[in-house]
Design an enzyme around this catalytic site. Structure first.
Site, PDB file in Angstrom:
ATOM      1  N   GLY A  10     -22.605  27.951  21.505  1.00  0.00           N
ATOM      2  CA  GLY A  10     -21.316  27.812  20.823  1.00  0.00           C
ATOM      3  C   GLY A  10     -21.482  28.370  19.415  1.00  0.00           C
ATOM      4  N   ALA A  11     -20.832  29.498  19.162  1.00  0.00           N
ATOM      5  CA  ALA A  11     -20.958  30.142  17.840  1.00  0.00           C
ATOM      6  C   ALA A  11     -19.705  29.913  17.012  1.00  0.00           C
ATOM      7  CB  ALA A  11     -21.226  31.638  18.013  1.00  0.00           C
ATOM      8  N   VAL A  14     -19.118  24.670  14.151  1.00  0.00           N
ATOM      9  CA  VAL A  14     -20.317  23.821  14.101  1.00  0.00           C
ATOM     10  C   VAL A  14     -21.564  24.643  14.444  1.00  0.00           C
ATOM     11  CG1 VAL A  14     -21.461  21.768  15.014  1.00  0.00           C
ATOM     12  CG2 VAL A  14     -18.985  21.776  14.751  1.00  0.00           C
ATOM     13  N   GLY A  15     -21.468  25.416  15.521  1.00  0.00           N
ATOM     14  CA  GLY A  15     -22.648  26.151  15.990  1.00  0.00           C
ATOM     15  C   GLY A  15     -23.155  27.169  14.973  1.00  0.00           C
ATOM     16  N   ASP A  35     -22.590  32.521  22.770  1.00  0.00           N
ATOM     17  CA  ASP A  35     -21.178  32.157  22.947  1.00  0.00           C
ATOM     18  C   ASP A  35     -20.559  33.102  23.970  1.00  0.00           C
ATOM     19  OD1 ASP A  35     -18.231  31.696  22.401  1.00  0.00           O
ATOM     20  OD2 ASP A  35     -19.039  30.555  20.735  1.00  0.00           O
ATOM     21  N   ARG A  90     -10.453  12.383  21.045  1.00  0.00           N
ATOM     22  CA  ARG A  90     -11.653  13.011  21.594  1.00  0.00           C
ATOM     23  C   ARG A  90     -11.583  13.034  23.125  1.00  0.00           C
ATOM     24  NH1 ARG A  90     -14.080  10.308  17.325  1.00  0.00           N
ATOM     25  NH2 ARG A  90     -15.037  11.733  15.852  1.00  0.00           N
ATOM     26  N   ASN A  97     -14.165  20.060  28.143  1.00  0.00           N
ATOM     27  CA  ASN A  97     -15.514  20.134  27.608  1.00  0.00           C
ATOM     28  C   ASN A  97     -16.564  19.731  28.636  1.00  0.00           C
ATOM     29  OD1 ASN A  97     -14.605  21.183  25.269  1.00  0.00           O
ATOM     30  ND2 ASN A  97     -15.029  19.422  23.976  1.00  0.00           N
ATOM     31  N   VAL A 120     -23.835  18.040  20.878  1.00  0.00           N
ATOM     32  CA  VAL A 120     -22.903  17.857  19.755  1.00  0.00           C
ATOM     33  C   VAL A 120     -21.449  17.844  20.246  1.00  0.00           C
ATOM     34  CG1 VAL A 120     -22.107  18.833  17.536  1.00  0.00           C
ATOM     35  CG2 VAL A 120     -24.527  18.997  18.160  1.00  0.00           C
ATOM     36  N   HIS A 177     -19.603   7.292  19.526  1.00  0.00           N
ATOM     37  CA  HIS A 177     -19.095   8.155  18.466  1.00  0.00           C
ATOM     38  C   HIS A 177     -17.582   8.152  18.592  1.00  0.00           C
ATOM     39  CE1 HIS A 177     -19.021  11.235  15.528  1.00  0.00           C
ATOM     40  NE2 HIS A 177     -18.737  12.228  16.336  1.00  0.00           N
TER      41      HIS A 177
HETATM   42  N1  APR Z   1     -20.486  28.837  26.566  1.00  0.00           N
HETATM   43  C1  APR Z   1     -20.725  29.111  25.277  1.00  0.00           C
HETATM   44  N2  APR Z   1     -19.825  28.921  24.298  1.00  0.00           N
HETATM   45  C2  APR Z   1     -18.623  28.434  24.664  1.00  0.00           C
HETATM   46  C3  APR Z   1     -18.290  28.128  25.998  1.00  0.00           C
HETATM   47  C4  APR Z   1     -19.283  28.350  26.971  1.00  0.00           C
HETATM   48  N3  APR Z   1     -19.071  28.059  28.261  1.00  0.00           N
HETATM   49  N4  APR Z   1     -17.022  27.656  26.017  1.00  0.00           N
HETATM   50  C5  APR Z   1     -16.561  27.676  24.765  1.00  0.00           C
HETATM   51  N5  APR Z   1     -17.530  28.139  23.936  1.00  0.00           N
HETATM   52  C6  APR Z   1     -17.473  28.374  22.494  1.00  0.00           C
HETATM   53  C7  APR Z   1     -16.133  28.891  22.011  1.00  0.00           C
HETATM   54  O1  APR Z   1     -15.982  30.274  22.321  1.00  0.00           O
HETATM   55  C8  APR Z   1     -16.227  28.622  20.518  1.00  0.00           C
HETATM   56  O2  APR Z   1     -16.722  29.741  19.801  1.00  0.00           O
HETATM   57  O3  APR Z   1     -17.659  27.184  21.755  1.00  0.00           O
HETATM   58  C9  APR Z   1     -17.220  27.474  20.427  1.00  0.00           C
HETATM   59  C10 APR Z   1     -16.636  26.218  19.819  1.00  0.00           C
HETATM   60  O4  APR Z   1     -16.358  26.515  18.490  1.00  0.00           O
HETATM   61  P1  APR Z   1     -15.091  25.940  17.702  1.00  0.00           P
HETATM   62  O5  APR Z   1     -13.872  26.092  18.524  1.00  0.00           O
HETATM   63  O6  APR Z   1     -15.142  26.510  16.334  1.00  0.00           O
HETATM   64  O7  APR Z   1     -15.377  24.360  17.657  1.00  0.00           O
HETATM   65  P2  APR Z   1     -16.316  23.585  16.642  1.00  0.00           P
HETATM   66  O8  APR Z   1     -15.519  23.141  15.480  1.00  0.00           O
HETATM   67  O9  APR Z   1     -17.551  24.368  16.407  1.00  0.00           O
HETATM   68  O10 APR Z   1     -16.660  22.286  17.516  1.00  0.00           O
HETATM   69  C11 APR Z   1     -17.465  22.408  18.675  1.00  0.00           C
HETATM   70  O11 APR Z   1     -18.452  20.242  18.366  1.00  0.00           O
HETATM   71  O12 APR Z   1     -18.025  18.519  16.881  1.00  0.00           O
HETATM   72  C12 APR Z   1     -17.802  19.022  18.169  1.00  0.00           C
HETATM   73  O13 APR Z   1     -15.599  18.153  18.715  1.00  0.00           O
HETATM   74  C13 APR Z   1     -16.327  19.306  18.419  1.00  0.00           C
HETATM   75  O14 APR Z   1     -16.608  19.536  20.786  1.00  0.00           O
HETATM   76  C14 APR Z   1     -16.430  20.249  19.585  1.00  0.00           C
HETATM   77  C15 APR Z   1     -17.708  21.025  19.265  1.00  0.00           C
END
Ligand code: APR
Length: 312
Positions: A10-11, A14-15, A35, A90, A97, A120, A177
């Site tokens: 996940g980039a 958070v990632g 990602d 959530r 998710n 996470v 959480h």
């Molecule tokens: N494989 C890899 N990456 C994925 C996949 C997958 N199958 N599905 C979605 N993603 C990526 C998305 O493309 C996106 O870039 O996960 C990333 C999530 O990033 P954001 O939407 O910016 O979310 P973020 O704020 O980083 O939160 C991610 O952490 O704290 C928790 O509740 C929050 O569940 C959420 C997670």
């Protein structure tokens, strides 16, 4: 001490913050950001690597849309999923998710069967269970990031209230959480001074309430996303404890097997983290009220698991 390779899945907010922090702390020789969003991990990974000459780190950061570069990673931080939007609980994120985390976990198992997973993605306690079941990893190697973040929020509010350094504030937050987390006022101190000697019960209760709703407070400000700086810092602190074998006691979501009189669920408890991941769960004495709050937090986690089972 550092790892050879850590992968962040996940980039997003958070990632990407995790991978930059991992690199700046040189916690691994290589950090891989994975990602499915086209070009995002490659672009962010390269951008972060280009900060290396300025920041002075030798951690190589790579971005990828598959797991080939992640082969043999010692640690995965999983942030893949969709983030919570305003008004969305959530648990609304549950089905989507769970599917994402399940597929990510299968990839982890395939490319790095000995890895440790820090979960996470939310709803956290449930996603940790999905990952443990999908990887088949033992509980030592699947740990959820919750308590470090919740505790950090609590400590940050106490520091503001008392106008003292955050360095002196020790606190413990247990439970799931979410809104049912259990901040333990009896285990909160400022340089060893019990919080109750410094603040009235009314003020402590107000800080506890703000901590419980800490995630929602950020969402209300951001409107189009949820918190990421503190969540990423929390996940990276857990990674640091593991790869440096620091044996820190941090509140994390762990798979309980009789501890606190509960079993077969992930719940936030004090965990000793070091080489190999979760080395021990520490059981602390709880008052009747704290135990009751922990039980109701566990009940909330169990009901979300039931909801997920009903959805799938
Ligand atoms: N494989 C890899 N990456 C994925 C996949 C997958 N199958 N599905 C979605 N993603 C990526 C998305 O493309 C996106 O870039 O996960 C990333 C999530 O990033 P954001 O939407 O910016 O979310 P973020 O704020 O980083 O939160 C991610 O952490 O704290 C928790 O509740 C929050 O569940 C959420 C997670």
């Amino acid at each position: 001490m550092s790892a050879k390779k850590i992968t962040v899945v996940g980039a997003g907010h958070v990632g990407a913050t995790c991978s930059q922090l991992l690199a700046m702390k040189e916690l691994a020789r290589e950090v891989v950001l994975v990602d499915i969003a086209e070009g995002i991990p490659q672009g962010k990974g390269l951008d972060q690597w280009e900060s290396a000459p300025i920041e002075g780190f030798d951690t190589r950061v790579y971005g990828a849309d598959d797991y080939s570069l992640s082969e043999g990673s010692e640690l995965f931080i999983v942030t893949a999923g969709i983030a919570r939007k305003p008004g969305m609980s959530r648990d609304d994120l549950l089905r989507t998710n769970a599917g994402i985390v399940h597929s990510v976990s299968e990839e982890i198992k395939r490319v790095a069967p000995e890895a440790i997973v820090i979960m996470v993605s939310n709803p956290l306690d449930i996603m940790a269970q999905v990952a443990m079941e999908a990887t088949g990893f033992p509980r030592e190697r699947v740990i959820g990031m919750a308590g470090v973040l919740d505790t950090a929020r609590y400590r940050s509010f106490i520091a503001l209230e008392l106008d003292v350094s955050i360095e002196d504030i020790q606190a413990l937050v247990l439970g799931g959480h979410g809104d049912t987390m259990v901040p333990l006022a009896s285990y909160t101190s400022v340089s060893g001074i019990p919080l109750a000697q410094l603040l009235s019960q009314t003020r402590i209760d107000a800080l506890v309430e703000r901590t419980r709703k800490g995630g929602g407070e950020i969402v209300a400000h951001l409107k189009t996303g949820s918190a990421y700086y503190a969540p990423a810092a929390a996940a990276v602190q857990m990674a640091e404890a593991i790869v440096k074998n620091k044996r820190r006691i941090l509140p994390c979501a762990a798979w309980l097997q009789g501890e606190y009189g509960m079993e077969d669920l992930f719940l936030g408890v004090p965990c000793l983290l070091g080489e190999g991941g979760l080395r021990r769960i520490v059981e602390v004495e709880l008052s009747d009220a704290e135990r009751a709050a922990l039980e109701s937090s566990a009940a909330a986690v169990r009901s979300t698991i039931e909801a997920l089972k009903a959805l799938t």
